[in-house]
Scaffold this active site. Structure first.
Site, PDB file in Angstrom:
ATOM      1  CG  HIS A  40     -10.462 -22.041  40.489  1.00 29.83           C
ATOM      2  ND1 HIS A  40     -10.104 -22.146  39.275  1.00 29.83           N
ATOM      3  CD2 HIS A  40     -10.109 -21.034  41.342  1.00 29.83           C
ATOM      4  CE1 HIS A  40      -9.185 -20.963  39.207  1.00 29.83           C
ATOM      5  NE2 HIS A  40      -9.240 -20.406  40.302  1.00 29.83           N
ATOM      6  CG  HIS A 114     -11.210 -16.291  35.379  1.00 30.00           C
ATOM      7  ND1 HIS A 114     -10.969 -17.546  34.914  1.00 30.00           N
ATOM      8  CD2 HIS A 114      -9.956 -15.882  36.276  1.00 30.00           C
ATOM      9  CE1 HIS A 114      -9.908 -17.818  35.358  1.00 30.00           C
ATOM     10  NE2 HIS A 114      -9.271 -17.100  36.010  1.00 30.00           N
TER      11      HIS A 114
END
Length: 320
Positions: A40, A114
């Site tokens: 992830h 991110h």
């Protein structure tokens, strides 16, 4: 490595070529029926502390403050190893979130993100993956591209066109076509070992797959994650298509996030380490009841994550 490795006295320490060593009985089943370890936010180990803040939106205006960027980075890193090391460890699915930096003088240069942008650009990373795929032709890689932050209306078509063209040219004959209904055997026979999933309409490209559903708990509470994923696996999972069961933890988007980010001696990686063993125990129990496909996690090189997921394929032998 074989699925009977648990019976051996010698512990398996390398999963670099685990797909090629699966039992022959699994070579002809669809790839979406195999248990495949995934990561992830796969590129979050590479976040650039000197970049501007991409998300959350409420902190973007504070990008010039170093300590704020430092906090964002501390709570945005979900992986600690490079893509090459993740590949060598046995990870075969990668969650790759794409972004364009505002005011970049190169109109088609893209990065991952991110919270912050990565240091490594998209084309450099995919060239690294291409080289690894060529060295391991019997290992099937699934690259899931999504989000596309900074693709505004004026540039979106150009950016998508450039990126898709680059991927098709770079991977070429290694790309598994959408119509192939791939198995390990069919991929090996055709010399193809890369699937590109793209979360944007690309109907004109037979080499590019549509978005792979990614189910996750959207919480930091492992009990709630287990409950939500159990419901999805039992009621909502796709049939005859890839799907991802995400074990990842997710920070709240409201003031509750302060409970975590204001801890001076803590970070997301530490929270993940505390919760991952329990989630892996749940996966083993749940997989005995409902089939899983791709299982994605944070910190994929920790706590026997890869080994746990690969060994779920033994259950598929007993069901045949």
């Amino acid at each position: 490595m074989t699925l009977s490795a648990k019976k051996d006295k010698k512990k398996v320490t390398s999963y670099c070529d685990w797909m090629s060593q699966l039992p022959p009985e699994l070579h002809n089943i669809p790839l979406y029926d195999l248990a495949i370890p995934g990561s992830h936010d796969s590129m979050s180990y590479d976040l650039d502390i000197n970049s501007s803040i991409v998300e959350p939106d409420r902190l973007r205006r504070l990008s010039k403050i170093y300590c704020v960027r430092k906090i964002v980075r501390k709570w945005a890193i979900t992986q600690e190893e490079t893509i090459t090391r993740q590949l060598d460890a046995g990870v075969r699915y990668f969650d790759l979130r794409i972004a364009r930096k505002a005011h970049d003088h190169d109109p088609t240069r893209l990065y991952f993100y991110h919270g912050l942008y990565t240091r490594t650009d998209v084309e450099t990373l995919f060239e690294t993956i291409r080289d690894w795929a060529e060295r391991h032709p019997r290992e099937i890689l699934i690259l899931a591209l999504s989000h596309f932050k900074g693709f505004d209306k004026a540039t979106s078509a150009q950016l998508h066109g450039h990126l898709i063209g680059f991927l098709v040219t770079l991977f070429g004959a290694k790309l598994i076509h959408v119509r192939d209904a791939p198995t390990l055997r069919s991929c090996w026979d055709k010399g193809r070992n890369v699937i590109v999933s793209y979360d944007y309409p690309t109907n004109q490209h037979n080499e590019i797959w549509s978005k792979i559903p990614f189910f996750y708990g959207d919480t930091m509470n492992t009990t709630h994650i287990e409950s939500k994923l159990q419901h999805i696996l039992e009621k909502e999972r796709p049939v005859q298509y890839f799907f991802v069961c995400g074990l990842n933890l997710t920070l709240p988007e409201d003031a509750r996030t302060l409970r975590y980010i204001l801890r001076p001696c803590d970070n997301l990686a530490n929270v993940i380490r505390r919760g991952l063993p329990r989630l892996l125990r749940w996966v083993k129990l749940q997989a005995a009841e409902t089939p899983v496909n791709i299982v994605a996690s944070d910190l994929v090189t920790c706590d026997d994550f890869v080994q746990t997921v690969i060994e779920l394929n033994a259950l598929k032998l007993t069901r045949r």
